[in-house]
Scaffold this motif. Structure first.
Motif, PDB file in Angstrom:
ATOM      1  N   TRP A 299      -6.307  -1.623  -8.549  1.00  0.00           N
ATOM      2  CA  TRP A 299      -5.129  -1.813  -7.701  1.00  0.00           C
ATOM      3  C   TRP A 299      -4.549  -0.440  -7.393  1.00  0.00           C
ATOM      4  O   TRP A 299      -4.493   0.415  -8.265  1.00  0.00           O
ATOM      5  CB  TRP A 299      -4.118  -2.667  -8.467  1.00  0.00           C
ATOM      6  N   CYS A 300      -4.147  -0.247  -6.132  1.00  0.00           N
ATOM      7  CA  CYS A 300      -3.531   1.042  -5.786  1.00  0.00           C
ATOM      8  C   CYS A 300      -2.014   0.912  -5.880  1.00  0.00           C
ATOM      9  O   CYS A 300      -1.415   0.077  -5.198  1.00  0.00           O
ATOM     10  CB  CYS A 300      -3.932   1.458  -4.372  1.00  0.00           C
ATOM     11  N   PRO A 301      -1.364   1.722  -6.729  1.00  0.00           N
ATOM     12  CA  PRO A 301       0.093   1.602  -6.885  1.00  0.00           C
ATOM     13  C   PRO A 301       0.864   2.020  -5.638  1.00  0.00           C
ATOM     14  O   PRO A 301       2.020   1.659  -5.468  1.00  0.00           O
ATOM     15  CB  PRO A 301       0.417   2.545  -8.052  1.00  0.00           C
ATOM     16  N   PHE A 302       0.203   2.766  -4.755  1.00  0.00           N
ATOM     17  CA  PHE A 302       0.926   3.296  -3.594  1.00  0.00           C
ATOM     18  C   PHE A 302       0.913   2.347  -2.396  1.00  0.00           C
ATOM     19  O   PHE A 302       1.889   2.242  -1.675  1.00  0.00           O
ATOM     20  CB  PHE A 302       0.365   4.667  -3.210  1.00  0.00           C
ATOM     21  N   CYS A 303      -0.222   1.659  -2.175  1.00  0.00           N
ATOM     22  CA  CYS A 303      -0.289   0.764  -1.007  1.00  0.00           C
ATOM     23  C   CYS A 303      -0.629  -0.674  -1.389  1.00  0.00           C
ATOM     24  O   CYS A 303      -0.668  -1.552  -0.528  1.00  0.00           O
ATOM     25  CB  CYS A 303      -1.286   1.300   0.017  1.00  0.00           C
TER      26      CYS A 303
ATOM     27  N   ARG B 280      -5.434   6.970   0.813  1.00  0.00           N
ATOM     28  CA  ARG B 280      -5.834   8.294   0.325  1.00  0.00           C
ATOM     29  C   ARG B 280      -4.935   8.764  -0.829  1.00  0.00           C
ATOM     30  O   ARG B 280      -4.745   9.953  -1.053  1.00  0.00           O
ATOM     31  CB  ARG B 280      -5.826   9.348   1.455  1.00  0.00           C
ATOM     32  N   GLY B 281      -4.364   7.821  -1.569  1.00  0.00           N
ATOM     33  CA  GLY B 281      -3.560   8.165  -2.734  1.00  0.00           C
ATOM     34  C   GLY B 281      -4.432   8.246  -3.977  1.00  0.00           C
ATOM     35  O   GLY B 281      -5.568   7.769  -3.980  1.00  0.00           O
ATOM     36  N   TYR B 282      -3.919   8.851  -5.024  1.00  0.00           N
ATOM     37  CA  TYR B 282      -4.659   8.904  -6.282  1.00  0.00           C
ATOM     38  C   TYR B 282      -3.693   8.959  -7.449  1.00  0.00           C
ATOM     39  O   TYR B 282      -2.533   9.374  -7.305  1.00  0.00           O
ATOM     40  CB  TYR B 282      -5.603  10.122  -6.339  1.00  0.00           C
TER      41      TYR B 282
ATOM     42  N   GLY C 182      -9.296  15.470  -0.431  1.00  0.00           N
ATOM     43  CA  GLY C 182      -8.427  14.911   0.609  1.00  0.00           C
ATOM     44  C   GLY C 182      -7.515  13.801   0.135  1.00  0.00           C
ATOM     45  O   GLY C 182      -7.016  13.009   0.927  1.00  0.00           O
ATOM     46  N   PHE C 183      -7.282  13.727  -1.193  1.00  0.00           N
ATOM     47  CA  PHE C 183      -6.348  12.709  -1.713  1.00  0.00           C
ATOM     48  C   PHE C 183      -5.023  13.379  -2.049  1.00  0.00           C
ATOM     49  O   PHE C 183      -4.979  14.538  -2.447  1.00  0.00           O
ATOM     50  CB  PHE C 183      -6.916  12.043  -2.970  1.00  0.00           C
ATOM     51  N   THR C 184      -3.946  12.619  -1.887  1.00  0.00           N
ATOM     52  CA  THR C 184      -2.616  13.146  -2.215  1.00  0.00           C
ATOM     53  C   THR C 184      -1.862  12.078  -2.994  1.00  0.00           C
ATOM     54  O   THR C 184      -2.265  10.920  -3.013  1.00  0.00           O
ATOM     55  CB  THR C 184      -1.786  13.441  -0.946  1.00  0.00           C
ATOM     56  N   ASN C 185      -0.770  12.455  -3.634  1.00  0.00           N
ATOM     57  CA  ASN C 185       0.150  11.418  -4.114  1.00  0.00           C
ATOM     58  C   ASN C 185       1.542  11.744  -3.667  1.00  0.00           C
ATOM     59  O   ASN C 185       1.872  12.895  -3.408  1.00  0.00           O
ATOM     60  CB  ASN C 185       0.021  11.157  -5.624  1.00  0.00           C
TER      61      ASN C 185
END
Ligand SMILES: [Zn+2]
Ligand SMILES: [Zn+2]
Length: 296
Positions: free
Chosen positions: A223-227, A256-258, A291-294
């Motif tokens: 699960w992605c916490p950002f999206c 593109r979150g991590y 290319g990933f950001t948080n």
């Protein structure tokens, strides 16, 4: 004999507590093979005693349990809209201390400017804290820019300045969260995005950890916490050679979150959270290269 006795007695005041010593030992051990992290490791080592949360939260903030439950039920962090009665002198002292320690490890004019920013640029601690608790961390960056300061550096120094106080406060509010579901990617206590995550214990349950208040909350493994993406084909992991069993990066192809993930036996104590974040900075560099950001 009396000399050493006196030394013991008087030497104790201001000495690091066991958890600080443990955190420092772990920091040195974990960073030993990463000389490129030396400046940040030296800085954190120097700051650890300062960052330890006090046993009693220094500000009295109580929340009605019914209000707390209602907020959590709506996905609203406990501290949203609350005012922290921070001691301005203590805030200034911690801020200056974080900057001075940083300057020693990595001399940089931006740090020197930041050290005196509260006195000289009129940057207001209250406005920054309000923005963070309102879920607008980008406003801190904006305030920093308006005052001619480095935005990233300002956010980081703010986080370290608040860490011991807000961590102690979050700890005192933790009973209000018991039994309450929380399905958001941001912190249930203060609303910040996670600093890192943990795969805990034998069953490897996944928890996220807040870098401002050290709160922990359990989340789905994929699960992605950002999206909120749950499509396993669009979620991935990467790690550096030889580190897979300890540290990985969970990344999302959708936004593109991590988030960095540490494999642990049990919850990291607050200081160890900062230690693990520092000794895994190479993963942040690698994530950026890919290319990933948080979010801030
Ligand atoms: Zn938090
Ligand atoms: Zn995502």
């Amino acid at each position: 004999v009396s000399d050493s006795f006196l030394h013991k007695l008087f030497g104790r005041a201001g000495k690091a507590t066991p958890s600080v010593e443990e955190a420092r030992t772990d920091l040195d051990r974990l960073a030993a093979e990463r000389p490129e992290l030396q400046p940040i490791v030296a800085w954190l080592g120097d700051m650890l005693a300062e960052l330890a949360p006090p046993e009693i939260p220094p500000m009295g903030l109580t929340l009605d349990p019914a209000v707390a439950r209602a907020r959590l039920g709506e996905g609203i962090p406990l501290l949203r809209g609350e005012t922290l009665n921070l001691d301005p002198r203590e805030f200034h002292r911690r801020w200056r201390r974080a900057c001075e320690a940083l300057e020693i490890c990595q001399p940089d004019p931006a740090v020197a400017t930041l050290a005196s920013a509260l006195q000289e640029t009129g940057l207001k601690p209250g406005a920054m804290v309000e923005a963070v608790l309102a879920g607008r961390p980008e406003s801190v960056m904006q305030l920093a820019e308006e005052h001619g300061l480095d935005p990233g550096l300002t956010s980081t120094v703010l986080r370290f300045t608040l860490f011991p106080t807000v961590t102690a406060l979050a700890n005192s509010l933790a009973p209000l969260r018991e039994g309450a579901a929380w399905e958001e990617g941001y912190c249930p206590t203060c609303g910040s995005w996670p600093l890192l995550g943990e795969f805990r214990g034998l069953d490897q349950s996944r928890f996220l950890r807040c870098g401002l208040c050290a709160s922990a909350w359990e989340v789905p493994r994929l699960w992605c916490p950002f999206c909120g993406n749950r499509n396993h084909e669009r979620l991935g992991f990467f790690h550096q050679e030889g580190e897979e069993a300890s540290y990985r990066v969970a990344n999302c192809e959708e936004c593109r979150g991590y988030v960095k993930m540490a494999t642990v036996l049990s919850a990291l104590p607050p200081l160890h959270l900062l230690v693990v974040d520092a000794v895994t900075l190479h993963l942040d560099f690698e994530a950026a290269q890919r290319g990933f950001t948080n979010p801030p």
